[in-house]
Motif scaffolding. Structure first.
Motif, PDB file in Angstrom:
ATOM      1  N   ILE A   1     -18.847   0.069  -3.288  1.00  0.00           N
ATOM      2  CA  ILE A   1     -17.936  -0.844  -3.987  1.00  0.00           C
ATOM      3  C   ILE A   1     -18.666  -2.144  -4.456  1.00  0.00           C
ATOM      4  O   ILE A   1     -18.308  -2.608  -5.666  1.00  0.00           O
ATOM      5  CB  ILE A   1     -17.179  -1.628  -2.487  1.00  0.00           C
ATOM      6  CG1 ILE A   1     -16.365  -0.278  -2.100  1.00  0.00           C
ATOM      7  CG2 ILE A   1     -16.217  -2.726  -2.929  1.00  0.00           C
ATOM      8  CD1 ILE A   1     -15.805  -0.803  -0.520  1.00  0.00           C
TER       9      ILE A   1
ATOM     10  N   SER B   1     -13.248   5.512  -6.072  1.00  0.00           N
ATOM     11  CA  SER B   1     -13.753   6.537  -5.467  1.00  0.00           C
ATOM     12  C   SER B   1     -14.836   6.544  -4.367  1.00  0.00           C
ATOM     13  O   SER B   1     -15.850   5.880  -4.460  1.00  0.00           O
ATOM     14  CB  SER B   1     -14.230   7.698  -6.626  1.00  0.00           C
ATOM     15  OG  SER B   1     -14.850   8.847  -5.983  1.00  0.00           O
ATOM     16  N   PRO B   2     -14.623   7.295  -3.236  1.00  0.00           N
ATOM     17  CA  PRO B   2     -15.498   7.128  -2.162  1.00  0.00           C
ATOM     18  C   PRO B   2     -17.280   7.536  -2.462  1.00  0.00           C
ATOM     19  O   PRO B   2     -18.105   7.218  -1.769  1.00  0.00           O
ATOM     20  CB  PRO B   2     -15.316   8.051  -1.025  1.00  0.00           C
ATOM     21  CG  PRO B   2     -14.145   8.904  -1.758  1.00  0.00           C
ATOM     22  CD  PRO B   2     -13.720   8.355  -2.998  1.00  0.00           C
TER      23      PRO B   2
ATOM     24  N   GLN C   1       0.750  -1.234   0.062  1.00  0.00           N
ATOM     25  CA  GLN C   1      -0.004   0.104  -0.099  1.00  0.00           C
ATOM     26  C   GLN C   1       0.902   1.217  -0.125  1.00  0.00           C
ATOM     27  O   GLN C   1       0.194   2.316  -0.157  1.00  0.00           O
ATOM     28  CB  GLN C   1      -0.889  -0.121   1.221  1.00  0.00           C
ATOM     29  CG  GLN C   1      -2.207  -0.808   1.091  1.00  0.00           C
ATOM     30  CD  GLN C   1      -3.482  -0.562   2.126  1.00  0.00           C
ATOM     31  OE1 GLN C   1      -3.034  -0.131   2.929  1.00  0.00           O
ATOM     32  NE2 GLN C   1      -4.410  -1.373   1.776  1.00  0.00           N
TER      33      GLN C   1
ATOM     34  N   CYS D   1     -12.054   5.370 -10.770  1.00  0.00           N
ATOM     35  CA  CYS D   1     -11.526   3.887 -10.296  1.00  0.00           C
ATOM     36  C   CYS D   1     -10.630   3.535 -11.390  1.00  0.00           C
ATOM     37  O   CYS D   1     -10.657   3.824 -12.438  1.00  0.00           O
ATOM     38  CB  CYS D   1     -12.930   2.997 -10.433  1.00  0.00           C
ATOM     39  SG  CYS D   1     -14.140   3.653  -9.429  1.00  0.00           S
TER      40      CYS D   1
ATOM     41  N   TYR E   1      -8.417  11.130  -0.150  1.00  0.00           N
ATOM     42  CA  TYR E   1      -8.477   9.740   0.225  1.00  0.00           C
ATOM     43  C   TYR E   1      -7.559   8.999  -0.595  1.00  0.00           C
ATOM     44  O   TYR E   1      -6.753   9.186  -1.737  1.00  0.00           O
ATOM     45  CB  TYR E   1      -9.881   9.426  -0.586  1.00  0.00           C
ATOM     46  CG  TYR E   1     -10.237   9.375  -1.704  1.00  0.00           C
ATOM     47  CD1 TYR E   1      -9.943   8.184  -2.732  1.00  0.00           C
ATOM     48  CD2 TYR E   1     -10.740  10.530  -2.625  1.00  0.00           C
ATOM     49  CE1 TYR E   1     -10.208   8.218  -3.976  1.00  0.00           C
ATOM     50  CE2 TYR E   1     -11.078  10.607  -3.923  1.00  0.00           C
ATOM     51  CZ  TYR E   1     -10.634   9.438  -4.622  1.00  0.00           C
ATOM     52  OH  TYR E   1     -10.875   9.570  -5.953  1.00  0.00           O
ATOM     53  N   ARG E   2      -7.593   7.657  -0.378  1.00  0.00           N
ATOM     54  CA  ARG E   2      -6.596   6.451  -0.654  1.00  0.00           C
ATOM     55  C   ARG E   2      -7.212   5.320  -0.305  1.00  0.00           C
ATOM     56  O   ARG E   2      -7.175   4.641   0.649  1.00  0.00           O
ATOM     57  CB  ARG E   2      -5.269   6.626  -0.004  1.00  0.00           C
ATOM     58  CG  ARG E   2      -4.156   5.416  -0.667  1.00  0.00           C
ATOM     59  CD  ARG E   2      -3.037   5.757  -0.308  1.00  0.00           C
ATOM     60  NE  ARG E   2      -2.927   5.259   1.079  1.00  0.00           N
ATOM     61  CZ  ARG E   2      -1.657   5.122   1.886  1.00  0.00           C
ATOM     62  NH1 ARG E   2      -0.623   5.430   1.218  1.00  0.00           N
ATOM     63  NH2 ARG E   2      -1.666   4.434   2.831  1.00  0.00           N
ATOM     64  N   LEU E   3      -8.393   4.948  -1.162  1.00  0.00           N
ATOM     65  CA  LEU E   3      -9.319   3.653  -1.092  1.00  0.00           C
ATOM     66  C   LEU E   3      -8.876   2.873  -2.161  1.00  0.00           C
ATOM     67  O   LEU E   3      -8.807   2.985  -3.250  1.00  0.00           O
ATOM     68  CB  LEU E   3     -10.578   3.919  -1.245  1.00  0.00           C
ATOM     69  CG  LEU E   3     -11.330   5.100   0.024  1.00  0.00           C
ATOM     70  CD1 LEU E   3     -12.927   5.162  -0.562  1.00  0.00           C
ATOM     71  CD2 LEU E   3     -11.256   4.433   1.308  1.00  0.00           C
ATOM     72  N   SER E   4      -8.430   1.670  -1.347  1.00  0.00           N
ATOM     73  CA  SER E   4      -8.085   0.415  -2.058  1.00  0.00           C
ATOM     74  C   SER E   4      -8.925  -0.763  -1.834  1.00  0.00           C
ATOM     75  O   SER E   4      -8.992  -0.957  -0.465  1.00  0.00           O
ATOM     76  CB  SER E   4      -6.669   0.125  -2.219  1.00  0.00           C
ATOM     77  OG  SER E   4      -6.141  -0.274  -0.946  1.00  0.00           O
ATOM     78  N   ARG E   5      -9.298  -1.436  -2.735  1.00  0.00           N
ATOM     79  CA  ARG E   5     -10.204  -2.751  -2.376  1.00  0.00           C
ATOM     80  C   ARG E   5      -9.663  -3.729  -3.075  1.00  0.00           C
ATOM     81  O   ARG E   5      -9.400  -3.672  -4.297  1.00  0.00           O
ATOM     82  CB  ARG E   5     -11.431  -2.579  -3.007  1.00  0.00           C
ATOM     83  CG  ARG E   5     -12.380  -1.241  -2.030  1.00  0.00           C
ATOM     84  CD  ARG E   5     -12.285  -1.880  -0.405  1.00  0.00           C
ATOM     85  NE  ARG E   5     -13.074  -1.102   0.162  1.00  0.00           N
ATOM     86  CZ  ARG E   5     -12.438  -0.308   1.313  1.00  0.00           C
ATOM     87  NH1 ARG E   5     -10.942  -0.787   1.478  1.00  0.00           N
ATOM     88  NH2 ARG E   5     -13.089   0.654   1.967  1.00  0.00           N
TER      89      ARG E   5
ATOM     90  N   ARG F   1     -11.663  17.018  -0.427  1.00  0.00           N
ATOM     91  CA  ARG F   1     -11.475  15.503   0.069  1.00  0.00           C
ATOM     92  C   ARG F   1     -10.207  15.057  -0.459  1.00  0.00           C
ATOM     93  O   ARG F   1      -9.399  15.466  -1.441  1.00  0.00           O
ATOM     94  CB  ARG F   1     -12.582  14.696  -0.408  1.00  0.00           C
ATOM     95  CG  ARG F   1     -12.418  14.366  -2.039  1.00  0.00           C
ATOM     96  CD  ARG F   1     -13.515  13.829  -2.456  1.00  0.00           C
ATOM     97  NE  ARG F   1     -13.557  13.546  -4.135  1.00  0.00           N
ATOM     98  CZ  ARG F   1     -13.871  14.151  -5.032  1.00  0.00           C
ATOM     99  NH1 ARG F   1     -14.024  15.435  -4.665  1.00  0.00           N
ATOM    100  NH2 ARG F   1     -13.598  14.028  -6.301  1.00  0.00           N
TER     101      ARG F   1
ATOM    102  N   THR G   1      -8.627   0.814  -7.083  1.00  0.00           N
ATOM    103  CA  THR G   1      -8.996   2.049  -6.093  1.00  0.00           C
ATOM    104  C   THR G   1     -10.402   2.602  -6.626  1.00  0.00           C
ATOM    105  O   THR G   1     -10.559   2.409  -7.847  1.00  0.00           O
ATOM    106  CB  THR G   1      -7.824   3.291  -6.320  1.00  0.00           C
ATOM    107  OG1 THR G   1      -7.986   3.652  -7.767  1.00  0.00           O
ATOM    108  CG2 THR G   1      -6.496   2.977  -6.054  1.00  0.00           C
TER     109      THR G   1
END
Length: 102
Positions: free
Chosen positions: A80, A75-76, A4, A56, A17-21, A15, A73
């Motif tokens: 998901i 976007s919030p 990560q 994304c 963010y750093r969202l990874s799934r 905003r 990744t």
């Protein structure tokens, strides 16, 4: 292994963010169909698909004999589950249209 620390921080107007799934898609009936030619095409299809959802993108894609792992990744502003469902439907349509052309 996925690190990560290499993830970029996305900044918007209000905003950060750093969202990874991580997602795992299993082949139907756990069939071992992911051979080298198939995996190359799936990697190409999955890498192109997240561009259809703004914010994304696919970061890393890996394969086993009967399932696909990938990190993306998101976007919030998107759920998901919705993004994953859209990617699965679009990629399966592209793959099936190549295997069984009309």
């Amino acid at each position: 292994r996925y690190n990560q620390e290499n993830m970029e921080v996305v900044q918007g107007q209000h905003r950060v963010y750093r969202l990874s799934r991580r997602a795992v898609w299993v082949c139907k009936y756990r069939r071992r169909v992911l051979k080298s030619g198939v995996t190359d095409y799936i990697k190409q299809v999955i890498a192109e698909q997240p561009g259809s959802v703004p914010g994304c993108k696919a970061v890393k894609i890996g394969f086993d004999k009967n399932h696909v792992h990938f990190v993306m990744t998101i976007s919030p502003r998107y759920a998901i589950a919705d993004v994953t469902a859209q990617l699965k439907s679009q990629s399966s349509l592209q793959i099936m249209s190549r295997v069984y052309p009309a």
